[in-house]
Design an enzyme around this catalytic site. Structure first.
Site, short mmCIF file in Angstrom:
data_model
loop_
_atom_site.label_atom_id
_atom_site.label_comp_id
_atom_site.label_asym_id
_atom_site.label_seq_id
_atom_site.Cartn_x
_atom_site.Cartn_y
_atom_site.Cartn_z
N GLN A 11 0.80 -1.22 0.00
CA GLN A 11 0.00 0.00 0.00
C GLN A 11 0.84 1.28 0.00
OE1 GLN A 11 -2.61 0.25 3.44
NE2 GLN A 11 -1.23 -0.93 4.71
N LEU A 12 1.98 1.29 0.70
CA LEU A 12 2.82 2.48 0.68
C LEU A 12 3.40 2.72 -0.71
CD1 LEU A 12 4.39 4.84 1.81
CD2 LEU A 12 6.10 3.23 2.67
N ILE A 36 15.26 -9.04 -2.96
CA ILE A 36 16.15 -8.16 -2.19
C ILE A 36 16.96 -8.93 -1.15
CG2 ILE A 36 14.77 -6.08 -2.55
CD1 ILE A 36 13.59 -6.45 0.25
N THR A 61 5.60 -8.19 6.87
CA THR A 61 4.75 -7.46 7.81
C THR A 61 3.75 -8.33 8.57
OG1 THR A 61 3.20 -6.94 6.03
CG2 THR A 61 4.92 -5.32 6.49
N ASP A 101 6.84 1.33 14.65
CA ASP A 101 6.69 1.63 16.07
C ASP A 101 6.95 0.39 16.92
OD1 ASP A 101 4.37 0.54 14.86
OD2 ASP A 101 3.11 1.16 16.54
N TYR A 124 8.83 -9.74 14.72
CA TYR A 124 8.70 -8.69 13.71
C TYR A 124 9.46 -7.43 14.13
CZ TYR A 124 6.58 -4.80 11.16
OH TYR A 124 6.38 -3.66 10.43
N LYS A 128 12.82 -5.76 12.40
CA LYS A 128 12.82 -4.39 11.87
C LYS A 128 13.91 -3.55 12.54
CE LYS A 128 10.31 -2.75 9.30
NZ LYS A 128 10.43 -2.59 7.83
N TRP A 149 0.67 1.70 12.19
CA TRP A 149 -0.75 1.46 11.90
C TRP A 149 -1.15 1.99 10.52
CZ3 TRP A 149 -4.33 1.97 16.79
CH2 TRP A 149 -3.73 1.31 17.88
#
Length: 285
Positions: A11-12, A36, A61, A101, A124, A128, A149
């Site tokens: 989505q980003l 990658i 994710t 976050d 996760y 990250k 979020w």
């Protein structure tokens, strides 16, 4: 400007493509066109395209799935980030990496600043955080943007899940003791474009997220109230439950509100107005 974008189906990335200046050139890759986790493939792509910037929007994710697929999570969220950062350094290109976050444990009581200690609670978040550290170790000029979020008109996200479940059930139980900031992917994409336009490339860690913290329960309320007002969508009965009442394989931070003053003070980039964005995307639905 020539941009190499990873995670093109997310989505980003899709929001970023919508907002790309017309005179910029883009190669948008997904896992099928660029692995990658393969350092050689990454180097070959970067050497061939010679980008001015690499924007890494790819990530593993699936938070709960990561608990049982740790190797895959770390391959995508950590090792691959190092490959991209190294390739960017060698090509003297900018490198922008998106983080989360969930690098914080959620035990704080005030919004987390970029300099606050990290202590992820789940695989996760640990993967990250490892990606952040590897990026900065491989390329000191890396730019890391932590967000939270994320939702949009694209892909899989909380807003779409709520509307789908609301159409199938008369009642829903939503966790009310996890607090964070919904962030519209389009606003995050706008922020990335703004940062890419900076003459002096930003580096280090910045936070960007929504402007008002809420619980998942409050976010669900906002989704259904907005959808009902705009489209007459039926509103299911919502019940607030605790995390203990809704156990998941991965622990979630109870409080993961991010402080966005740094990016606002240095670049004039305001937090995402997620309520406006929610209204806009549901109006088009």
């Amino acid at each position: 400007m020539r941009i190499l974008l990873t995670g093109s189906k997310g989505q980003l990335a899709r929001c970023f493509r919508d907002r790309l200046p017309e005179d910029w050139e883009l190669i948008a890759t997904d896992s099928a066109s660029l692995d990658i986790t393969d350092s050689k493939a990454v180097r070959q792509m970067v050497h061939s395209f010679q980008p001015d910037a690499i924007v890494n929007a790819a990530a593993f994710t699936a938070v709960d799935k990561a608990e049982s697929e740790k190797e895959s999570a770390f391959a995508t969220n950590a090792a691959a980030v190092a490959h991209l950062a190294q390739a960017a350094r060698e090509a003297q290109a900018r490198f922008i990496h998106i983080s989360t976050d969930y690098v914080f444990d959620g035990n704080g009581k005030s919004p987390y600043r970029e300099s606050d200690p990290t202590n992820p609670e789940n695989v996760y978040g640990k993967s990250k955080l490892a990606g952040e550290l590897l990026a900065l170790a491989a390329y000191a000029d890396s730019l890391i943007i932590r967000t939270s979020w994320v939702f949009s008109e694209y892909g899989h996200n909380f807003v779409k899940t709520m509307l789908k479940l609301g159409g199938e059930r008369e009642s829903l139980s939503i966790v009310n003791d996890q607090i964070g900031n919904p962030t519209y992917a389009g606003d995050l994409a706008d922020a990335i474009v703004r940062l890419l336009k900076e003459t002096t490339p930003p580096r280090g860690i910045y936070h960007f997220c929504g402007n008002r913290p809420v619980s998942w329960y409050e976010f669900a309320q906002a989704v259904f109230q907005t959808a009902s007002q705009l489209n007459g969508t039926p509103v299911p009965q919502l019940s607030a439950v605790s995390s203990e009442q809704y156990p998941t394989p991965a622990a979630r931070p109870a409080y993961s509100v991010l402080d966005c003053h740094k990016i606002q003070n240095e670049f004039g980039i305001a937090p995402s107005d997620w309520q406006k964005a929610l209204n806009d995307i549901l109006r088009k639905a």
